[in-house]
Design a protein around this motif. Structure first.
Motif, PDB file in Angstrom:
ATOM      1  N   GLU A 132      13.862 -31.349 -40.486  1.00 27.56           N
ATOM      2  CA  GLU A 132      13.198 -30.248 -41.511  1.00 27.56           C
ATOM      3  C   GLU A 132      14.014 -29.440 -42.194  1.00 27.56           C
ATOM      4  O   GLU A 132      13.959 -29.251 -43.418  1.00 27.56           O
ATOM      5  CB  GLU A 132      12.130 -29.449 -40.847  1.00 27.56           C
ATOM      6  CG  GLU A 132      10.908 -30.057 -40.162  1.00 27.56           C
ATOM      7  CD  GLU A 132      11.184 -30.674 -38.795  1.00 27.56           C
ATOM      8  OE1 GLU A 132      10.156 -31.202 -38.095  1.00 27.56           O
ATOM      9  OE2 GLU A 132      12.266 -30.572 -38.168  1.00 27.56           O
ATOM     10  N   THR A 133      15.372 -29.121 -41.659  1.00 27.68           N
ATOM     11  CA  THR A 133      16.452 -28.567 -42.382  1.00 27.68           C
ATOM     12  C   THR A 133      16.736 -29.205 -43.504  1.00 27.68           C
ATOM     13  O   THR A 133      17.083 -28.791 -44.681  1.00 27.68           O
ATOM     14  CB  THR A 133      17.600 -28.132 -41.473  1.00 27.68           C
ATOM     15  OG1 THR A 133      16.879 -27.382 -40.295  1.00 27.68           O
ATOM     16  CG2 THR A 133      18.704 -27.250 -42.214  1.00 27.68           C
ATOM     17  N   ASP A 136      14.564 -28.967 -46.555  1.00 24.73           N
ATOM     18  CA  ASP A 136      15.068 -27.703 -47.362  1.00 24.73           C
ATOM     19  C   ASP A 136      16.383 -28.168 -48.293  1.00 24.73           C
ATOM     20  O   ASP A 136      16.512 -27.800 -49.263  1.00 24.73           O
ATOM     21  CB  ASP A 136      15.293 -26.611 -46.648  1.00 24.73           C
ATOM     22  CG  ASP A 136      14.098 -26.097 -45.905  1.00 24.73           C
ATOM     23  OD1 ASP A 136      12.850 -26.336 -46.247  1.00 24.73           O
ATOM     24  OD2 ASP A 136      14.223 -25.586 -44.709  1.00 24.73           O
ATOM     25  N   ASP A 137      17.355 -28.724 -47.585  1.00 28.49           N
ATOM     26  CA  ASP A 137      18.501 -29.040 -48.506  1.00 28.49           C
ATOM     27  C   ASP A 137      18.058 -30.025 -49.826  1.00 28.49           C
ATOM     28  O   ASP A 137      18.363 -29.797 -50.843  1.00 28.49           O
ATOM     29  CB  ASP A 137      19.403 -29.826 -47.527  1.00 28.49           C
ATOM     30  CG  ASP A 137      20.046 -29.122 -46.457  1.00 28.49           C
ATOM     31  OD1 ASP A 137      19.940 -28.044 -46.453  1.00 28.49           O
ATOM     32  OD2 ASP A 137      20.661 -29.750 -45.440  1.00 28.49           O
ATOM     33  N   ALA A 139      15.381 -30.255 -51.479  1.00 31.68           N
ATOM     34  CA  ALA A 139      14.554 -29.348 -52.210  1.00 31.68           C
ATOM     35  C   ALA A 139      15.744 -28.451 -53.120  1.00 31.68           C
ATOM     36  O   ALA A 139      15.521 -28.433 -54.319  1.00 31.68           O
ATOM     37  CB  ALA A 139      13.674 -28.366 -51.902  1.00 31.68           C
ATOM     38  N   ALA A 140      16.837 -27.830 -52.543  1.00 31.76           N
ATOM     39  CA  ALA A 140      17.688 -26.909 -53.094  1.00 31.76           C
ATOM     40  C   ALA A 140      18.459 -27.965 -53.879  1.00 31.76           C
ATOM     41  O   ALA A 140      19.055 -27.385 -55.239  1.00 31.76           O
ATOM     42  CB  ALA A 140      18.549 -26.651 -52.278  1.00 31.76           C
ATOM     43  N   GLU A 166       8.131 -26.321 -55.083  1.00 34.64           N
ATOM     44  CA  GLU A 166       8.234 -26.592 -53.424  1.00 34.64           C
ATOM     45  C   GLU A 166       7.590 -28.175 -53.297  1.00 34.64           C
ATOM     46  O   GLU A 166       6.755 -28.463 -53.859  1.00 34.64           O
ATOM     47  CB  GLU A 166       7.327 -25.601 -52.645  1.00 34.64           C
ATOM     48  CG  GLU A 166       7.492 -25.858 -51.146  1.00 34.64           C
ATOM     49  CD  GLU A 166       6.881 -25.012 -50.490  1.00 34.64           C
ATOM     50  OE1 GLU A 166       6.781 -25.165 -49.245  1.00 34.64           O
ATOM     51  OE2 GLU A 166       6.292 -24.110 -50.930  1.00 34.64           O
TER      52      GLU A 166
END
Length: 352
Positions: A132-133, A136-137, A139-140, A166
């Motif tokens: 899941e990390t 986030d990467d 999306a960034a 998001e």
């Protein structure tokens, strides 16, 4: 045997180059920004060797083969890698913790507005991090690419997506139910077994053509391409996750539901941008999956690739990790507003 001569590709003519140059300059700025982003988070940039004993062991990936000739004339078969994955995971086994690579990779039988035989794969790995990390990467990185290019929206083939929104997180089961009316997991068993006839009947009822010799994977892919992918990443990015285990050869099963794996793909404007895994580290299970993939490759294409024994040895000591492969050229396309992948490649390979 007929050998086709590649068509002339005059990207080097001054008038053509000037049309492409704004895209290429933005590509460079995006690459520099992403490199700085990783370095600010204590990632180490690596350079995986392109020549490998195995290009990968997925049934439908096709490699470029070559050979090394020793000083004694001995010839050794080698391949241009389709991904830096095997080399990167060996480095995780060696002790690296956070790594990334803007890797040149090669895939045969692939050419079109979104495909090129040689392209850049941005891969990164985090040891001891949940997959899941990496969501986030991703999306960034979308937001960073858009900000660097000075755009507030990605657009492709009439679809638009906000790279700053998001991402929606959508499981394959929910996607098949919502977009095709198919109960996907009713045809999947823990451990990877599948019900081909059950999925074929559901697909046919949804208006998908099914041939008598189609496998479960064939039907799955057809539903995904025809009913699901065109609707992903519209308005905002989509993270399509929890693939059936049989469709995630290098990913570990999800503890809460062993029918699915820790795999996700990132989409914007209906375009697949990234493919990520919670990495499988069971060498015996990985060998079994590779052998199954190569059996399918032999059945469909009449060829196989070697298994990298060093890679399987490295899995035995590799830490738990998550990794992602992002098509950097596709990201550059969407961020710059290019309509074809060759517009963001400095020197496209000649061909039709």
């Amino acid at each position: 045997m007929t050998v086709n001569i590649p068509a002339v590709s005059p990207w080097w003519r001054p008038e053509n180059h000037q049309d492409r140059r704004p895209f290429l300059m933005l590509r460079g700025r995006i690459k520099a920004a992403i490199r700085a982003w990783f370095e600010a988070r204590d990632f180490t940039e690596i350079e995986a060797a392109a020549l490998q004993v195995s290009p990968g062991n997925e049934a439908h990936l096709h490699a470029f083969a070559t050979e090394a000739i020793g000083h004694d004339g001995r010839r050794t078969a080698l391949y241009l890698h389709t991904s830096p994955e095997f080399a990167a995971k060996k480095l995780l086994a060696a002790g690296e913790r956070r790594i990334f690579d803007f890797a040149r990779v090669w895939r045969n039988r692939e050419r079109g507005p979104l495909h090129h035989p040689e392209f850049t794969m941005l891969e990164w790995y985090r040891a001891e991090a949940p997959y899941e990390t990496l969501m986030d990467d991703c999306a960034a990185l979308l937001a960073l690419a858009a900000e660097t290019a000075g755009t507030d929206a990605f657009r492709f083939r009439g679809l638009a997506c906000s790279p700053f929104a998001e991402p929606e997180r959508l499981t394959l089961a929910d996607a098949f139910d919502r977009l095709a009316g198919i109960d996907l997991l009713a045809t999947v068993e823990a451990g990877g077994g599948t019900d081909r006839d059950g999925l074929a009947a559901a697909a046919a009822a949804a208006g998908i053509r099914v041939a008598a010799d189609d496998t479960w994977a064939d039907v799955f892919s057809r539903v995904l391409v025809q009913k699901v992918e065109p609707h992903l990443g519209v308005g905002r990015p989509t993270i399509l996750c929890e693939y059936p285990v049989s469709e995630a050869a290098l990913a570990r099963p999800k503890p809460a539901d062993p029918r699915v794996a820790e795999r996700f793909e990132l989409y914007a404007c209906g375009v697949e941008l990234a493919n990520a895994f919670g990495e499988l580290t069971d060498a015996a299970e990985q060998r079994r999956r590779f052998e199954a993939e190569m059996a399918e490759k032999q059945r469909v294409y009449g060829e196989t690739y070697p298994i990298d024994e060093d890679f399987l040895d490295a899995l035995a000591i590799m830490p738990a990790a998550s990794g992602s492969a992002l098509g950097f050229d596709r990201l550059a396309m969407l961020a710059t507003g290019a309509s074809r992948i060759d517009q963001v490649l400095w020197t496209p390979v000649a061909g039709a």
